[in-house]
Write an enzyme that holds these catalytic residues in place. Structure first.
Site, PDB file in Angstrom:
ATOM      1  N   ASN A 161     -14.160  42.328  80.565  1.00  0.00           N
ATOM      2  CA  ASN A 161     -14.356  42.471  82.014  1.00  0.00           C
ATOM      3  C   ASN A 161     -15.608  43.319  82.227  1.00  0.00           C
ATOM      4  O   ASN A 161     -15.573  44.531  82.019  1.00  0.00           O
ATOM      5  CB  ASN A 161     -13.109  43.154  82.612  1.00  0.00           C
ATOM      6  CG  ASN A 161     -13.294  43.525  84.069  1.00  0.00           C
ATOM      7  OD1 ASN A 161     -14.218  43.049  84.727  1.00  0.00           O
ATOM      8  ND2 ASN A 161     -12.408  44.378  84.576  1.00  0.00           N
ATOM      9  N   TRP A 162     -16.675  42.650  82.609  1.00  0.00           N
ATOM     10  CA  TRP A 162     -17.950  43.366  82.752  1.00  0.00           C
ATOM     11  C   TRP A 162     -17.986  44.284  83.974  1.00  0.00           C
ATOM     12  O   TRP A 162     -18.876  45.114  84.097  1.00  0.00           O
ATOM     13  CB  TRP A 162     -19.105  42.366  82.879  1.00  0.00           C
ATOM     14  CG  TRP A 162     -19.394  41.550  81.669  1.00  0.00           C
ATOM     15  CD1 TRP A 162     -18.601  41.362  80.561  1.00  0.00           C
ATOM     16  CD2 TRP A 162     -20.588  40.784  81.437  1.00  0.00           C
ATOM     17  NE1 TRP A 162     -19.225  40.528  79.662  1.00  0.00           N
ATOM     18  CE2 TRP A 162     -20.437  40.158  80.181  1.00  0.00           C
ATOM     19  CE3 TRP A 162     -21.748  40.559  82.178  1.00  0.00           C
ATOM     20  CZ2 TRP A 162     -21.436  39.320  79.649  1.00  0.00           C
ATOM     21  CZ3 TRP A 162     -22.732  39.726  81.659  1.00  0.00           C
ATOM     22  CH2 TRP A 162     -22.567  39.121  80.396  1.00  0.00           C
ATOM     23  N   LYS A 163     -17.061  44.069  84.899  1.00  0.00           N
ATOM     24  CA  LYS A 163     -17.056  44.822  86.168  1.00  0.00           C
ATOM     25  C   LYS A 163     -18.413  44.647  86.873  1.00  0.00           C
ATOM     26  O   LYS A 163     -19.049  43.618  86.718  1.00  0.00           O
ATOM     27  CB  LYS A 163     -16.714  46.295  85.926  1.00  0.00           C
ATOM     28  CG  LYS A 163     -15.456  46.451  85.090  1.00  0.00           C
ATOM     29  CD  LYS A 163     -14.910  47.840  85.107  1.00  0.00           C
ATOM     30  CE  LYS A 163     -13.742  47.920  84.142  1.00  0.00           C
ATOM     31  NZ  LYS A 163     -13.039  49.191  84.202  1.00  0.00           N
ATOM     32  N   SER A 192      -9.353  51.464  77.481  1.00  0.00           N
ATOM     33  CA  SER A 192     -10.134  52.159  76.450  1.00  0.00           C
ATOM     34  C   SER A 192      -9.983  51.551  75.061  1.00  0.00           C
ATOM     35  O   SER A 192      -9.938  52.277  74.053  1.00  0.00           O
ATOM     36  CB  SER A 192      -9.793  53.657  76.433  1.00  0.00           C
ATOM     37  OG  SER A 192     -10.115  54.235  77.685  1.00  0.00           O
ATOM     38  N   GLU A 249      -8.569  48.319  89.660  1.00  0.00           N
ATOM     39  CA  GLU A 249      -9.628  48.730  90.590  1.00  0.00           C
ATOM     40  C   GLU A 249      -9.534  47.946  91.899  1.00  0.00           C
ATOM     41  O   GLU A 249      -9.848  48.464  92.972  1.00  0.00           O
ATOM     42  CB  GLU A 249     -11.003  48.548  89.919  1.00  0.00           C
ATOM     43  CG  GLU A 249     -11.229  49.639  88.875  1.00  0.00           C
ATOM     44  CD  GLU A 249     -12.065  49.235  87.678  1.00  0.00           C
ATOM     45  OE1 GLU A 249     -12.793  48.235  87.752  1.00  0.00           O
ATOM     46  OE2 GLU A 249     -11.958  49.928  86.643  1.00  0.00           O
ATOM     47  N   GLY A 299     -11.033  53.156  81.412  1.00  0.00           N
ATOM     48  CA  GLY A 299     -12.329  53.811  81.579  1.00  0.00           C
ATOM     49  C   GLY A 299     -12.283  55.317  81.361  1.00  0.00           C
ATOM     50  O   GLY A 299     -13.221  56.029  81.695  1.00  0.00           O
ATOM     51  N   GLU A 325      -2.274  47.151  81.717  1.00  0.00           N
ATOM     52  CA  GLU A 325      -3.342  48.154  81.675  1.00  0.00           C
ATOM     53  C   GLU A 325      -2.869  49.436  82.345  1.00  0.00           C
ATOM     54  O   GLU A 325      -2.906  49.541  83.580  1.00  0.00           O
ATOM     55  CB  GLU A 325      -4.567  47.632  82.420  1.00  0.00           C
ATOM     56  CG  GLU A 325      -5.126  46.348  81.858  1.00  0.00           C
ATOM     57  CD  GLU A 325      -6.575  46.175  82.248  1.00  0.00           C
ATOM     58  OE1 GLU A 325      -7.415  46.221  81.348  1.00  0.00           O
ATOM     59  OE2 GLU A 325      -6.870  46.030  83.443  1.00  0.00           O
ATOM     60  N   GLY A 380     -12.966  46.717  78.948  1.00  0.00           N
ATOM     61  CA  GLY A 380     -13.968  47.062  79.953  1.00  0.00           C
ATOM     62  C   GLY A 380     -15.231  47.573  79.281  1.00  0.00           C
ATOM     63  O   GLY A 380     -16.062  46.808  78.786  1.00  0.00           O
ATOM     64  N   GLY A 381     -15.342  48.901  79.206  1.00  0.00           N
ATOM     65  CA  GLY A 381     -16.566  49.533  78.702  1.00  0.00           C
ATOM     66  C   GLY A 381     -17.103  48.948  77.403  1.00  0.00           C
ATOM     67  O   GLY A 381     -18.308  48.703  77.267  1.00  0.00           O
ATOM     68  N   HIS A 400      -6.560  43.421  89.082  1.00  0.00           N
ATOM     69  CA  HIS A 400      -7.075  44.552  88.295  1.00  0.00           C
ATOM     70  C   HIS A 400      -6.809  45.850  89.069  1.00  0.00           C
ATOM     71  O   HIS A 400      -6.865  45.867  90.302  1.00  0.00           O
ATOM     72  CB  HIS A 400      -8.570  44.375  88.035  1.00  0.00           C
ATOM     73  CG  HIS A 400      -9.096  45.359  87.055  1.00  0.00           C
ATOM     74  ND1 HIS A 400      -9.455  46.644  87.420  1.00  0.00           N
ATOM     75  CD2 HIS A 400      -9.285  45.284  85.714  1.00  0.00           C
ATOM     76  CE1 HIS A 400      -9.851  47.298  86.339  1.00  0.00           C
ATOM     77  NE2 HIS A 400      -9.755  46.502  85.301  1.00  0.00           N
TER      78      HIS A 400
HETATM   79  C1  PEP Z   1     -10.555  47.341  82.288  1.00  0.00           C
HETATM   80  O1  PEP Z   1     -11.273  47.620  83.220  1.00  0.00           O
HETATM   81  O2  PEP Z   1      -9.837  46.330  82.371  1.00  0.00           O
HETATM   82  C2  PEP Z   1     -10.552  48.210  81.128  1.00  0.00           C
HETATM   83  C3  PEP Z   1      -9.576  48.079  80.288  1.00  0.00           C
HETATM   84  O3  PEP Z   1     -11.579  49.115  81.012  1.00  0.00           O
HETATM   85  P1  PEP Z   1     -11.890  50.073  79.736  1.00  0.00           P
HETATM   86  O4  PEP Z   1     -11.780  49.222  78.503  1.00  0.00           O
HETATM   87  O5  PEP Z   1     -13.252  50.601  79.977  1.00  0.00           O
HETATM   88  O6  PEP Z   1     -10.830  51.139  79.752  1.00  0.00           O
END
Ligand code: PEP
Length: 251
Positions: free
Chosen positions: A9-11, A214, A98, A174, A168, A235-236, A96
């Site tokens: 997920n590039w956000k 993470s 967010e 994040g 999640e 994500g990251g 998600h």
């Molecule tokens: C996400 O946004 O779905 C996520 C899991 O982010 P991160 O891996 O950065 O925690």
């Protein structure tokens, strides 16, 4: 046996040329590997069409990060399932954390989106998870149960084959704080049981449940070796080809 699914997920990251660079590095890094998992990338809307061209003839599949629950009309700024399909999306992330927290999406809204996406043959990555406060209050299972019950309301057994659940924990997204493999496994097992109660053991057995929060190359293997963890929503670490490939290799 369930095939693992690793999704990135590039956000709200990467303009067009940054997207081109990342996809080019990713597809060339994956080209000689024998993979045990499916790989999905979810770039921002503005890069979807170009991403679709760049992943042609590779194993990488395309997803979007959001969708609206109407076919078309006066919904300024929104994008429909048909629009996503027209630029090559096979998947869409819905619910998600967010979207739930920043954009105030309710379980009811999320349910409408899930139904509309499935109606147009998009596969859904349906996200759920508790906040830190909820975990500390010991109500993780209640929260997850409500999200599953309300978010998947009216979805039938057959449609479940087009759903991936992403668990999640919000406190792990994040933040660098990853759930322990056992904490994640416990909730994944609980989710699978919920699905078995709602549908059947075969729907539950076939359901892919990703962990997200993470995930990095150095913690992916242990998480992914848990019996009910069938992949990762990243994500990251998906913003660098090397680290995303590291997670894909761990699957
Ligand atoms: C996400 O946004 O779905 C996520 C899991 O982010 P991160 O891996 O950065 O925690």
């Amino acid at each position: 046996m369930r095939k693992k699914v690793i999704a990135g997920n590039w956000k709200m990251n990467n303009d067009l040329s940054e997207s081109q660079n990342l996809i080019t590095k990713l597809t060339s890094g994956l080209s000689n590997l024998k993979l045990n998992c499916d790989v999905i990338i979810c770039p921002p809307y503005t890069s979807l069409s170009e991403a679709n061209s760049l992943i042609k003839n590779t194993i990488v599949k395309l997803g979007a990060q959001n969708v609206y629950h109407e076919d078309n009309g006066a919904f300024t700024g929104e994008v429909s399932p048909q629009m996503l399909k027209s630029v090559g999306c096979e998947y869409v992330i819905i619910g998600h954390s967010e979207r739930r927290t920043i954009f105030k999406e309710s379980n009811e809204t999320i349910n409408k989106k899930v139904k509309k996406a499935l109606e147009h043959s998009l596969k859904v990555i349906f996200c759920i998870g508790e906040t830190l406060e909820e975990r500390e209050k010991n109500i993780t299972n209640d929260v997850v149960k409500k999200q599953v019950t309300e978010g998947l309301e009216g979805i039938d057994e057959k449609e479940m084959s087009n759903i991936i659940v992403a668990y999640e924990p919000v406190w792990a997204i994040g933040t660098g704080k990853v759930a322990t493999p056992q904490q994640a496994q416990d909730v994944h097992k609980f989710i699978r049981q919920l699905i078995e109660n709602k549908y059947s053991s075969s729907v539950a057995d076939d359901l892919t449940i990703q962990y997200g929060g993470s995930v990095k190359p150095d913690n992916a293997e242990e998480l992914l070796s848990q019996p009910d963890i069938d992949g990762a929503l990243v994500g990251g670490a998906c913003l660098k080809a090397e680290s995303f490939i590291g997670i894909i290799k761990a699957a």
